[in-house]
Design a protein around this motif. Sequence first.
Motif, short mmCIF file in Angstrom:
data_model
loop_
_atom_site.label_atom_id
_atom_site.label_comp_id
_atom_site.label_asym_id
_atom_site.label_seq_id
_atom_site.Cartn_x
_atom_site.Cartn_y
_atom_site.Cartn_z
N ARG A 20 25.41 27.61 -3.38
CA ARG A 20 24.02 27.17 -3.40
C ARG A 20 23.86 25.84 -4.13
NH1 ARG A 20 20.64 30.85 -6.14
NH2 ARG A 20 22.52 31.75 -7.02
N VAL A 192 13.70 25.16 -19.26
CA VAL A 192 13.64 26.57 -19.68
C VAL A 192 12.32 27.18 -19.23
CG1 VAL A 192 13.51 28.10 -21.67
CG2 VAL A 192 15.24 26.31 -21.60
N LYS A 196 13.37 29.75 -16.60
CA LYS A 196 13.82 30.93 -17.33
C LYS A 196 12.68 31.81 -17.85
CE LYS A 196 18.22 29.86 -17.14
NZ LYS A 196 19.04 30.65 -16.22
N THR A 197 11.46 31.47 -17.55
CA THR A 197 10.38 32.29 -18.11
C THR A 197 9.47 32.88 -17.03
OG1 THR A 197 8.76 30.52 -18.29
CG2 THR A 197 10.28 30.78 -20.15
N ASN A 198 8.71 33.88 -17.44
CA ASN A 198 7.72 34.48 -16.55
C ASN A 198 6.71 33.44 -16.09
OD1 ASN A 198 9.05 36.79 -17.18
ND2 ASN A 198 7.40 37.68 -18.41
N PHE A 199 6.36 32.54 -17.02
CA PHE A 199 5.39 31.50 -16.69
C PHE A 199 5.90 30.65 -15.52
CE2 PHE A 199 3.53 27.27 -17.21
CZ PHE A 199 2.19 27.59 -17.33
N ARG A 201 8.03 31.49 -13.24
CA ARG A 201 8.00 32.28 -12.02
C ARG A 201 6.59 32.28 -11.43
NH1 ARG A 201 11.08 36.46 -10.65
NH2 ARG A 201 12.79 35.12 -11.29
N TYR A 204 5.94 29.06 -9.52
CA TYR A 204 6.50 29.08 -8.17
C TYR A 204 5.65 29.96 -7.24
CZ TYR A 204 10.89 26.73 -9.34
OH TYR A 204 11.84 25.81 -9.69
N ALA A 205 5.27 31.14 -7.74
CA ALA A 205 4.50 32.07 -6.90
C ALA A 205 3.19 31.41 -6.47
CB ALA A 205 4.23 33.36 -7.66
#
Lengths: 333, 326, 512
Positions: A20, A192, A196-199, A201, A204-205
């Motif tokens: 990838r 990071v 690497k964080t929920n934020f 993610r 992106y969502a």
Amino acid sequence: MTDTTTTRHIPDRLNSRAVRIFKSWEALLLAVAIAIFVVNSFASPYFLNAWNLSDATFNFTEKAMIAFAMALLIISGEIDLSVASIIALASTAMGLAMQHGAGTPELVLIGLTVGLLCGAFNGVFVTFFGLPSIVVTIGTMSLFRGISYIILGDGSFSGYPSSFSWFGQGYIYWVFTVEMLLFVIIAVIYAVLLHKTNFGRAVYAIGNNPTGALFSGIRVQRVKFILFLLTGLMSGVAAVCLTSRLGSTRPSIASGMELEVVTMVVLGGVNILGGSGTIPGVVIAAFVMGLVTFGLGLLNVPGIVMSIFIGLLLIGVIALPRLWAMAAARRNA
Amino acid sequence: MMRFIPVREAILGSAILILIILVASRFAGFVAPSNLANVFNDTAPLIILALGQMVVILTRCIDLSVAANLALTGMAVAMINVAMPGLPIPVIIAIAVLMGGIMGAINGVLVWKLSIPPIVVTLGTMTIFRGIIFLISDGKWVNSHEMSAAFTGFPRAVLLGLPVLSWIAIITVITFGIMMARTQFGRSIFAVGGNPHAAVYTGINVGKTQFWAFVVSGALAGLTGYLWVARYAVAYVDIAGGFELEVVAACVIGGISIAGGIGSVGGAVLGAIFLGVVKNALPVVNISPFWQLAISGSAILIAVAFNARSGRTKGRIILKSAEATQ
Amino acid sequence: MTPHAAPATPSAVVSMDLITKTFPGVKALDQVKLDLYPGQVTALVGENGAGKSTTVKILTGIYQTDGGTIRIDGDPVTFGTPNDAAKAGITAIHQETVLFDELSVAENIYIGHAPRNRFGLIDTAQMHRNASKLLADIGAPFSSHTQLRDLGIANKHLVAIARALSVDARVVIMDEPTAALSHKEIEELYELVETLKAQGKAILFISHKFDEIFRIADRYTVFRDGGFVGDGLIAEITEGDLVSMMVGRSVDQIFPDRAREVGEEVLKVVGYSHPTEFADINFDLKRGEILGFYGLVGAGRSEFMQALFGITKPSKGVCRVNGNIKVMRSPADAVENGIVYVPEDRGKQGAVIGLPIFQNITLPSLGRTSRSGFLRLAEEFKLAREYAERLDLRAASLDQDIGNLSGGNQQKVVIAKWLATQPQVIILDEPTKGIDIGSKAAVHEFMAELAAQGLSVIMVSSEIPEIIGMSDRVIVMRDGLIAAELSGDDVTPELLVRHAAGITTQTEGAPQ
């Protein structure tokens, strides 16, 4: 669910990480960066000089600081075209404070606060009133810089305290500047945060499907508001660095920088329509733009002509893969 | 039969009137016909460009390269004029329109055939066009004494009380009024922006319509390039720097939705005139011209907030009791 | 299948023969045939993914065929662009009306072929005269000057039909035209179809509703998995045979048998109201119960569910979860309180297309898989796998984009996403709409399983068999209000329809 007795095993991933990465945009861009580096080092004897290279980083460090925050904003499907105007306003505010005797710590605090407030202003219009960010920030782009013009007219502020010059002119060690250190720290923080964080993610969502993200329990407006705050804050940081480096404030400071920042982000592989992109990509794009400017500068090519190259690069890096795909499709058909 | 003047335009029109009256109360000379004509003439380039931008925005695109296109065409025709002072003005105009149109076509092809987002394309071509000006001019200025009298005189020549520049703006407005309302292309532009998916089903080629929108915008930028350089009698790399945003601002203030499909010729013209009046009124009422930028920024924010409010789609009314009270 | 002997069959206007269309990785159509006859309605029947919409797109020139021939009046033609199809007299009225809100009705009818005056400009006066006449012919109750955005869906359909008439179309394609219409509007549409038939137009009618097919179609053509299965006269086939042609096996829709035991109250809604969409909604929901919400499309069911899920705000009303009053300001609040919602619009509201499967599943559960805000991918994959496998998801890998999955599998991911949050109440809005019959049964079975495990289910459905087969209790909504609550033996098709349509004992009293 049905009469399957054994559950089917679904693999986590099909492609290995190495594959990838190899196929990624960042790899392509890195190759471009290395090629430019090599070409430059042959083209000019002055290129491979530590001090020259160090000086060259000023071409991109301030822009890149904003570009990292802008990358997140663009991934989330929004944009902020007012960043250069935020720099102007923050710098003007610092100049005013300086005239009233503010010391370096106060100046920095004021620069960052104005940036944050401007970001909040954009954020309120976009998230609270639900207006398109491109129009809102075209408006605030005029408004913020307009306030600078009202305050300064055709004048300027200068005479910043000597300790203030540390941010834009100081060195940490040997050829390594304070701005470089800031650039690295900010890059790591944003990498990071995004990867690497929920934020990250959530960013992106939201960029891929804001409605779907909302329906998945993500606080979409809050995330977007924070992104505007961050972009404002980074503009404040850039304002501190730039003002410190130039040692003066004019209302035309950093004009046109918003487009260079967006170019850097898009060149870094961030989809201008939102949903995808990485911080490493933006880092490499920053170097590419810095190297091009520096290399052509050594060859005595004026800045405006370099912009042709940057423009071609921006369109080319997006157009070429598409042309390639079209040609491939035609060959298969 | 008659369609009422849309609310958006009426409100913007009244805002301009009130502004003019306020200024006139401080300085009556502002409303003298000759001064108003001056204001209009001053705003003419913005009007012309706003119409081109309107067409592009209506098809869900944006053209940030108009000012660079204008500057490049302006420089090119100025240099042609220097090299061949005898070349008649109609030829100069044809070259300007053609050059601008080709630059627009480059944007259009990239959007149409390669599906690159318009903001990226025009951001790129904007810097490229500016760079090319430097390349062809070597960074030098073309000054008024180098240009022929016919070249600089044309836009300023007075015809029936108005300079030719104003007349060109008026003709452009009329042409666009007819084009948008009464031609297949004009209606397709609304269709493409309003519902691209449906446009495909009605046999309208979305990409091609966007392409032509860019060509129109480019051609107008080219035309304005000549007019600008001739009127100010100077050409250099940075002319009309940042003007693309003023053009977009005129459209936004004029109620053209950045999401495409909604807008009108009247709106774009009024949006441009609003900015023009503000710009010309400030010195009259002794406000520093440095206020202009902040005022137009605020106008954009107010306009977009207002349009979003009025354009909000009504939710479905399911309750009978609620329906009755509507 | 039985070859049909069609007596006095006129020759076909359009005949598609051995049509093949391939997309990367998928054969959407494989040598299908379809004939359309003047003055007759041909129903194209098939499950989702059978190739119906691809066929429509080929007939309207959106897609080009990879093989086979299309004949018009026996002459082979090729449609390179939508314009070619339009010139050949083929026009389509689509699922969601595809017209232009910002243009007037007359412009919508005539876009692309408006009458011109001698200067080549659009002759607006003539255009409005022609449009008014067309609108009068089909009994449309609005003027040609109306802006399209001011019309409701049924009236937009009329505009689309007027457009079809304006081009003097010989072939009219109707792609699920009744999907969003009320009962009364559907009747009016049927009348219009009869008018079009009488004018000798060939009509291709695509519908999932069998009652409708048997009501208005003269012929049928069945596709399955992109292949042709059979065709013939409606008069010569039964509903059961048509279904078995469609699915390739005989399907008596069987609903899972469930032990109907319910526990204590989980959710109680008191007086939920909204300014325009619903009012005075009261009900309670018990542990392990399946509560059906029936009503016509547009009765306000989804609107209410979205308010319960925190998307919109109710103007008044209280919601109690386990006896405690809770306010849902956002979906995030609802999820925290154990209420989750599987929306009807899967592509837009359910799945986050562009993100891989595992990220879709863990999106609302990141709080559990992460540590102090930092992602832990291993935990995410673990959680995603657990639920993906529980739902028997068919996917190449968990890292695959959800957009590459079929509709049924996307729905599984959406459900998995919510189950992973371990909710108390799951709201399923039309859970089986647009998925094939095989997946439908699986969803039903799974729903029963969830209820048996103590999850409370609210199921919004417009399908009577599903409502009757699955629900412990049914609430019927009409015009934003609760029209009835039925349970036990009262849950019959007749009563459901009566309450949903507002039919009183003597006459119909449900004006729209």
